[in-house]
Structures are given as C-alpha cells and as structure tokens.
Design a protein around this motif. Structure first.
Motif, short mmCIF file in Angstrom:
data_model
loop_
_atom_site.label_atom_id
_atom_site.label_comp_id
_atom_site.label_asym_id
_atom_site.label_seq_id
_atom_site.Cartn_x
_atom_site.Cartn_y
_atom_site.Cartn_z
N ILE A 1 0.84 -1.20 0.00
CA ILE A 1 0.00 0.00 0.00
C ILE A 1 0.88 1.25 0.00
O ILE A 1 0.64 2.21 -0.74
CB ILE A 1 -0.94 0.01 1.23
CG1 ILE A 1 -1.99 -1.09 1.10
CG2 ILE A 1 -1.62 1.37 1.37
CD1 ILE A 1 -2.84 -1.27 2.34
N THR A 2 1.92 1.23 0.84
CA THR A 2 2.85 2.37 0.91
C THR A 2 3.51 2.63 -0.44
O THR A 2 3.57 3.78 -0.91
CB THR A 2 3.93 2.11 1.96
OG1 THR A 2 3.33 2.07 3.25
CG2 THR A 2 5.01 3.18 1.94
N LEU A 3 3.99 1.58 -1.10
CA LEU A 3 4.68 1.75 -2.37
C LEU A 3 3.71 2.16 -3.48
O LEU A 3 4.08 2.93 -4.38
CB LEU A 3 5.42 0.46 -2.74
CG LEU A 3 6.62 0.14 -1.84
CD1 LEU A 3 7.14 -1.26 -2.11
CD2 LEU A 3 7.73 1.16 -2.06
N MET A 4 2.48 1.65 -3.43
CA MET A 4 1.48 2.07 -4.42
C MET A 4 1.14 3.55 -4.27
O MET A 4 1.08 4.31 -5.25
CB MET A 4 0.21 1.22 -4.28
CG MET A 4 0.34 -0.20 -4.82
SD MET A 4 -1.13 -1.20 -4.44
CE MET A 4 -2.42 -0.23 -5.18
N VAL A 5 0.91 3.98 -3.01
CA VAL A 5 0.60 5.39 -2.76
C VAL A 5 1.77 6.28 -3.18
O VAL A 5 1.59 7.33 -3.80
CB VAL A 5 0.25 5.60 -1.27
CG1 VAL A 5 0.13 7.09 -0.95
CG2 VAL A 5 -1.05 4.89 -0.94
N ALA A 6 3.00 5.84 -2.84
CA ALA A 6 4.18 6.61 -3.23
C ALA A 6 4.30 6.69 -4.74
O ALA A 6 4.67 7.74 -5.30
CB ALA A 6 5.44 5.97 -2.63
N GLY A 7 4.00 5.59 -5.42
CA GLY A 7 4.07 5.60 -6.87
C GLY A 7 3.10 6.59 -7.50
O GLY A 7 3.43 7.28 -8.46
N PHE A 8 1.88 6.66 -6.95
CA PHE A 8 0.89 7.62 -7.46
C PHE A 8 1.29 9.05 -7.10
O PHE A 8 1.15 9.96 -7.92
CB PHE A 8 -0.50 7.32 -6.88
CG PHE A 8 -1.15 6.10 -7.47
CD1 PHE A 8 -1.31 5.97 -8.84
CD2 PHE A 8 -1.60 5.08 -6.66
CE1 PHE A 8 -1.90 4.85 -9.40
CE2 PHE A 8 -2.20 3.95 -7.20
CZ PHE A 8 -2.36 3.83 -8.57
N ASN A 9 1.76 9.26 -5.86
CA ASN A 9 2.06 10.62 -5.41
C ASN A 9 3.31 11.22 -6.05
O ASN A 9 3.38 12.44 -6.25
CB ASN A 9 2.24 10.65 -3.88
CG ASN A 9 0.91 10.53 -3.14
OD1 ASN A 9 -0.15 10.76 -3.71
ND2 ASN A 9 0.97 10.16 -1.88
N LEU A 10 4.28 10.37 -6.36
CA LEU A 10 5.58 10.88 -6.80
C LEU A 10 5.80 10.75 -8.30
O LEU A 10 6.91 10.53 -8.76
CB LEU A 10 6.70 10.13 -6.05
CG LEU A 10 6.69 10.29 -4.52
CD1 LEU A 10 7.76 9.42 -3.88
CD2 LEU A 10 6.90 11.76 -4.14
N HIS A 11 4.75 10.88 -9.06
CA HIS A 11 4.88 10.70 -10.52
C HIS A 11 4.92 12.01 -11.30
O HIS A 11 5.23 12.02 -12.49
CB HIS A 11 3.71 9.86 -11.05
CG HIS A 11 2.44 10.62 -11.18
ND1 HIS A 11 1.67 10.99 -10.08
CD2 HIS A 11 1.78 11.13 -12.27
CE1 HIS A 11 0.62 11.66 -10.49
NE2 HIS A 11 0.66 11.76 -11.81
#
Length: 360
Positions: free
Chosen positions: A323-333
């Motif tokens: 969940i953390t990596l998915m959220v980071a992937g969406f936020n940091l694009h």
C-alpha cells in the motif's frame, strides 16, 4: 582545538558514559528489570544524541560535496548506524524476526513518517513543492524490486534451500546498489537533483564551517561510540522488556528510530525551506539503502553462523508495504508534492504505529 572540543562536548560526554558503563555492566544487568530498564533508556538517549552528531558531520560533508552526493552521505551514515546497532542487538536478541522487523519499520518510518510529515508541513506552508520526478520514480521502482526479492519471495522458498537463496539475494542486492550508485553519481545524477535557483531558495553559497577530514574522523568516532553503547544497551533492553508484554516489534522500532532521528530534522528543515528534492532523496534514499545494504549484511551473518533468519514479511506487513509503495508511486509521478499527498503518507504511518502497538 578548544573550539572543536567545545563543539563536540556531547561526543566527549558519550565517551565518558561508554568508559563508565562497561565496569558497571554486571551491576546494571544484575540489578533487576527496573534498573536494567532505566539503564537501557538512558543509554538509548545518549545513542540518539550521538547519532545526531553523526548526522551533523554527515551534513557538513554533504554541504561540501553538493547534490546528489550530499544526501547519499546522509543516508549512508544513517544506514551504517542502523546496521551497527542491529548486528549488535542480533548477537544478544535471538529473535529470528528482528532484522526483518527493523527493515520494515525503517521503510515505514522513512517513506510514511519522514516523507509524509515533511510534505504535509511543507505543503501547508508553501502549497505545491517541486522536485525531480525522475528521482521518485526510480526510488519507488528499486525499493519495490528489492523488497519483493528479499522480503516477499523468501516466504515461498523451501527451508532446505535457504542458503542458496540467501547467496542469490546477497548478489542481487549488491548488483542493485552498484548500479544505483553509478546512476546517482554518474550518467543519471541529474535524476536526483533539482535547480531551485528560480524557486526562491535562500542561503545558497554559504561556507560550511569545519574541515572534511575532521568531520569524517568525528563521524567514524561517533559510529564506534554508538556500537560500544549499543552493546550494553541491547543487553539491558532484553532484561528490561523480558516478560513485560511489550509488542515484539518494539526493539526493531527503536533501532529504526535511532537511525532515522537525524534524517527527520534534516528533511523537515528542507521542506520548510521549500526544498522538496532533499526530502525525497533522504526519505526514499534511506528506504532503498536500508533494504539493499542491510539485507546482504544480515544474510551474510546468517550464512556465517549457519542459522537461518526470518526475512519474509507477515501478510499484514506485506500489505502495508505494498500500500505504501502504491501510494508513493501515485504521489511521486508528477514532480510536485502537496499537503494532501503528505497526509496520505502520514495516515499510513499512524496506521503502522497503531498496528505495532496492537502487536500485529
């Protein structure tokens, strides 16, 4: 010389504590749980203070060499402190999950705690904050790969083949980090830097006091002191927590918090100064370095001792990690952070703490 001694009075104090605590070790450890708990708490406070001095000298070196080398030095110093404490604690704490829990806690603290709080406070003060989106994408992809190889796949490896897979994991982590270093310091170094010249950055070009050689020497002294103090602290902590019902992840949380405490201050200062690139480099760089540097060391120790360790995360830890990596992937694009994105990570960090205190 006198100025240097005055500036490093806490390191001198820590040295005196280390010299004093070893002759008293038997008395401290044999005086019951209460005395052991007090001793562990006091030593923990001293270790955190020393780690702050280590980070200070890492920051001096970072200021002198510039980006992206600066944050690389900061994250490597933090991971070095973590590995030293973890290796010592594993010698006294025979929990096979201590290394796994420490890496998991460190990633949660770095990606959700540091990045979340910095983006939240920086966003509330400055609105959207810019950074190089190439760095975010690169970090998240490499963290996902490293975590998957070293902390998810091991759950599916037969017990009799753990040594073979441990050797393979070590090789993969070394290759990943070697390539990452080449990217960060070579042909793709621009991935991890951002030009703030037109974004109102203040204070550039000031001369950082102190020599590089002195800072490097004091950084090494600080790490050695941390190792010496952690030797007694880990024994006292085991005695103090024995039979207390404290969740088993608490020692791992302490190790992660010690190594991350200096990074939190550095990241918050950068975010409040409207400089999000150092925050991304620190939070995600520390997460990546924690996985791909700690795992090989711990796996090598396990192979040396001939005793397998539990590196596979629990289903709940795996869920929180992805969940953390998915959220980071969406936020940091997109190359910009804001308070909403910071809050999403900070809520995930609060969830991690809640689950940890529940013993899950």
């Amino acid at each position: 010389m006198l100025r240097s001694l005055k500036d490093e009075k806490f390191l001198l104090f820590a040295l005196l504590v280390a010299v004093a605590v070893y002759p008293l070790e038997h008395s401290l450890l044999g005086g019951g749980k209460l005395l052991a708990g007090i001793a562990a708490s006091a030593l923990l406070a001293v270790i955190i203070g020393v780690s702050l001095r280590v980070a200070h000298h890492a920051e001096i070196l970072a200021e002198k060499v510039g980006e992206p080398y600066g944050t690389m030095i900061l994250t490597l110093a933090a991971v070095l402190v973590e590995v030293v404490i973890l290796a010592i604690m594993m010698g006294h704490n025979h929990s096979p999950t201590l290394a796994r829990d420490t890496i998991y806690a460190a990633v949660m603290l770095d990606m959700n705690g540091i990045l979340g709080l910095a983006a939240l406070l920086g966003g509330l003060k400055h609105g959207e904050q810019s950074y190089n989106d190439d760095s975010g994408k690169t970090y998240v992809t490499m963290i996902l790969t490293a975590v998957g190889i070293s902390m998810v796949v091991p759950e599916l490896i037969p017990a009799e083949q753990w040594k073979l897979y441990s050797f393979f994991t070590i090789g993969c982590m070394v290759m990943l980090y070697a390539l990452f270093l080449r990217m960060q310091t070579g042909q793709h170094s621009y991935f991890f830097s951002y030009n703030y010249a037109t974004h109102g950055e203040q204070g550039e070009g000031h001369e950082t006091p102190g020599s590089s050689q002195q800072s490097m020497a004091l950084l090494v002294v600080g790490v050695v002191l941390i190792g010496a103090l952690a030797e007694v602290m880990s024994k006292a902590l085991d005695i103090g927590l024995e039979g207390s019902g404290v969740p088993p992840i608490v020692p791992a949380l302490l190790v992660a918090a010690i190594s991350a405490s200096p990074e939190i201050l550095t990241a918050l200062r950068a975010a409040l100064a409207n400089r999000m690139q150092p925050v991304v480099n620190i939070a995600l760089g520390a997460s990546l370095s924690t996985v791909i540097l700690t795992v090989p060391v711990i796996e090598a120790l396990a192979l040396f001792k001939g005793q397998p360790i539990q590196m596979a995360m629990t289903p709940l830890q795996t869920g929180m990690m992805f969940i953390t990596l998915m959220v980071a992937g969406f936020n940091l694009h997109d190359g910009k952070t804001n308070a909403i994105e910071g809050m999403t990570h900070f809520v995930l960090f609060a969830t991690f703490l809640m689950l940890s205190f529940m013993g899950l």
